[in-house]
Design a protein around this motif. Structure first.
Motif, PDB file in Angstrom:
ATOM      1  N   ILE A  29     -46.091 -11.672 -92.515  1.00 25.86           N
ATOM      2  CA  ILE A  29     -46.954 -12.412 -91.599  1.00 25.86           C
ATOM      3  C   ILE A  29     -48.315 -11.743 -91.583  1.00 25.86           C
ATOM      4  O   ILE A  29     -48.429 -10.553 -91.271  1.00 25.86           O
ATOM      5  N   LYS A  37     -49.737 -12.435 -84.446  1.00 25.69           N
ATOM      6  CA  LYS A  37     -48.633 -12.138 -85.368  1.00 25.69           C
ATOM      7  C   LYS A  37     -47.406 -11.609 -84.636  1.00 25.69           C
ATOM      8  O   LYS A  37     -46.296 -12.118 -84.811  1.00 25.69           O
ATOM      9  N   ASP A  76     -44.625  -7.376 -90.524  1.00 30.97           N
ATOM     10  CA  ASP A  76     -45.828  -7.592 -89.716  1.00 30.97           C
ATOM     11  C   ASP A  76     -46.954  -6.770 -90.336  1.00 30.97           C
ATOM     12  O   ASP A  76     -46.917  -5.548 -90.342  1.00 30.97           O
TER      13      ASP A  76
END
Length: 198
Positions: A29, A37, A76
């Motif tokens: 992401i 996010k 992430d």
């Protein structure tokens, strides 16, 4: 296999790819700082305490790995476009992210987040072009859809075309909100689709 997004836990944060966890499929992401996010990860997994969220941009500084359903990782990625020490941090960010994307055979989908309230920035455009050059499957999620009025929502296709010189497609870009269950379910369905592909 359809993943239920029920079992999730933080595994580790890394800078170097030599420190990444065990080899499983990955969904990364990406997006600019403060685009949402971590909030999206928490909403998809119905866990407000899984990924750290902050109103202060630039909080995430490492690649954070979350194990989902014991089968794949959400990764992430640090946000671009904000730093108190840009001369240092942009170079650091670029090297780390480029190493992540380089020949990553486990990467099944890139989820590229854009703030639905704003016209894509020059940093957004640069990263969009970078993603296209890498040839990984990716989708665009326009975040914070709950903050849009009808006029703002209607401008998304034209803003997209102006920024990226391409026609907006609902198959490639969707508006999401962490408060809208259908948009989250649609996102899970897309993720499941790419995870199921060999």
């Amino acid at each position: 296999m359809v993943y239920p997004f029920k079992n999730a836990k933080f595994i580790k944060s890394i800078v170097s790819m030599k420190d990444k966890p065990s080899s499983l499929k990955e969904i990364v992401i990406v997006g600019k700082s403060n685009v949402g996010k971590s909030s999206l990860i928490n909403a998809l997994l119905n866990n407000n305490h899984l990924a750290y969220t902050s109103s202060k941009p630039g909080h995430t500084r490492l690649l954070n790995y979350y194990l989902i359903d014991n089968c794949f990782y959400f990764v992430d990625c640090p946000g671009y476009g904000y730093s108190a020490k840009k001369d240092v941090d942009y170079a650091f960010y670029g090297e780390m992210v480029e190493n992540y994307f380089k020949d990553n055979k486990y990467l099944k989908l890139v989820i590229f987040l854009l703030d639905s309230r704003h016209i894509p920035s020059s940093d957004d455009i640069d990263f969009y072009n970078y993603l296209k050059s890498m040839n990984y499957p990716f989708i665009i999620l326009f975040t914070k859809g709950d903050k849009l009025n009808m006029s703002m929502r209607s401008k998304i296709p034209s803003n997209f075309k102006t920024a990226f010189k391409e026609e907006y497609s609902k198959e490639k870009a969707i508006v999401v909100s962490i408060k809208n269950k259908k948009s989250l379910d649609d996102t899970k369905e897309i993720i499941n689709k790419y995870l199921s592909e060999d």
